[in-house]
Design an enzyme around this catalytic site. Sequence first.
Site, PDB file in Angstrom:
ATOM      1  N   ASP A 332      32.648  13.865  72.365  1.00  0.00           N
ATOM      2  CA  ASP A 332      33.925  13.412  71.858  1.00  0.00           C
ATOM      3  C   ASP A 332      33.698  12.619  70.569  1.00  0.00           C
ATOM      4  OD1 ASP A 332      36.841  12.886  72.268  1.00  0.00           O
ATOM      5  OD2 ASP A 332      36.157  10.813  72.428  1.00  0.00           O
ATOM      6  N   GLU A 369      33.041  17.309  68.272  1.00  0.00           N
ATOM      7  CA  GLU A 369      34.072  17.220  67.247  1.00  0.00           C
ATOM      8  C   GLU A 369      33.451  16.663  65.964  1.00  0.00           C
ATOM      9  OE1 GLU A 369      38.080  16.203  69.764  1.00  0.00           O
ATOM     10  OE2 GLU A 369      36.611  14.604  69.544  1.00  0.00           O
TER      11      GLU A 369
END
Length: 701
Positions: A332, A369
């Site tokens: 993340d 990400e």
Amino acid sequence: MAKEIPFGVSKQNQATLFAVFSEHAQKIELCLFSDDEKEEKRIPLIRGENGVWAVALDNIRAGQKYGYRAHGEFAPEKGLFFNPHKLLIDPFAKDLSSSLKDWEDPAISLTNDMDSAYAVPKSVVVFDNSDEDAKKYPYLHQNPHTAWKDTIIYEANVKGFSAEHPDLPKEIRGKFLAFAHPEIIQYLKSLGVTHLELMPVMTTCGGLQLKKEKGLSDYWGYNPINHFAFDKRYGTREDFKKMVNELHKAGIEVGLDVVYNHSGEFGAEHNLLSYKGLDAPSYYRMMPEGKFINTTGCGNSMDTNTFMMGRLLSDSLNYLIRDMGVDGFRFDLAGDCALDGNTHFDTNGQFMRIIRKISKEHGVKISGEPWSASGGYYRGNMKGMMEWNDKHEAAVRSFYRGDEWVVGELAGHISGGEGLWYGQKTSKYVRYVAAHDGFTAYDVVNYNEKNNWANNENNHDGNNNNHSSVSPNKEIAFRRLKSMMSANILSRGVPMICAGDELARTQKGNNNAYCQDNELTWLKWKNFSKEQRYLYIHIRKLTALRAMHPSFANLDVFCGEIVPSNGRKDIEWIRPDGQEMQSCDWNNPRNHILACVINGKNGEISKNPASNKNSDDDFMILMCGNTYGVADFKLPIPPNKQKWELVFDTTGKHKQINDNETYSLEPYSYVLLISRDSDKTNERAKQQQNKILKAQIAKTY
């Protein structure tokens, strides 16, 4: 030396060593609790070199509950929050006694002198036994090691995936053990899934926004208070190992979505649970005056450049691989984790070096990400990991909404060619049309605006730009949905399916369902419509086609180069008159048709498990983003000079194609044509394909 000491709890000869780090503490106590947690015994730790506090004790059994109390200066202006009234979770604890029961309990506030022991989960002593695990879980470490090019990712929330599954025993619904059940394993296999990616499963701490409102909870789990201990909502460590064992046995990898960019302790004025109370500057990005740096949007950001965050990162990942059998990690806000001490992106910083080292040593998959919530976007620069590609998501959605100026970018995603800007000859991207964060794929084609009122934030939360629109009718909605999924699964890169998109799952327009642990987010497993069943079968066909044809399951970037064996380009972009596209076609904002011919002889193609060949048939993809009418498309001659056959048309057409035919391309459609390698192998290949496809759709839900 500090680097040689195992943090957490470990066996040292006949004794048990407890070790924790704090550079600034003046005293640290180990607190041992009785099984009922009513009795607490405090034992001072001895400070050694480099900020390591430790003590070795005899007669410590597995299951012993414990925690720490740290004494020192309480000086927020220096970034110090020592408060011995607060029980602290061991950052390296492999198990916790419970989830955090109440994140609003005043006892866990850092500013008062209430004893927090009753409110804080206790750390639990764990002694792993690899020999016992090998007997109980023989496939735990039999990792499938599926190549990236052959990988189909399925992103799922543990609870939401199976909470309402009628064919599972009630006691395992919403748990790790649901994924170990034959019914679920068969379902994942039928979809062609090779890599199950679970949303965060570590113990979490709710959220500041969740004020005891009815029905709201930390459903997604992106607020970890520990990076080793699984959240009790989903089951035990043993349950997790059994799940991995059964999935490995079926040839499915298990990946975890992990959060190292921030924690559930939030900022300076909030709760005290672990890292902050032990030594905040060793874990968090902080200014000299003690303020937390907020590059994540969550009030605090973990500093992956410190010694302790380096140890926490490497030790927790290695533990999950070596002891729990995990096959990969999705990070993340990986771009945020890769920021240096000055919050500048550093592709060779400690975070990136550690994950590359772990990936190389263990052969695990790494993705993430490539951005920071503070606004940094580092696409093409996350060396050593596959990058989540939200630009692909936006381009596919926009094209099938009828937007202008989309065809050029979409072509780059389909071919993998966007990576050429970064010198990449292979695609480094995970592609999706929907993920947990945002609209479901079904909602993309059924809502103009987000509908997040149920989150009790006055609909201010969530993204306002979803590249979505209401479809004219149900038929068009499902056509768009099938077309988007086709464009995703058959593009160069690694496709990801968000759980339930294959069944047209809806969240009724909520594009930020982080707090909705209820029927809004749970998958529905019965009363499917005809359209849902056809969508499900279509996606199974797509994954089967990808597995059979190296033209799709391949990460090599199409470059438009001539293939010597037949003198045609590896990929040709074709306009409706059957000729190659020119610059004027690419620069026409009203161009809503994108088509390409894929040359099956485009160089040395890596073999696929299902096909075992390194050349392929020719394919033609026709994509229509028109919203207003049929477009006639003149079909060019295939590179192998055979004839085109229709594989599928998302309108549901079934037709024979004659030589030099003009194909009527309907609005919102995706059409796949095949030209088989030779007449001699034509019938055999066709029979093989039909056999595999029939096997893939043998059972429908």
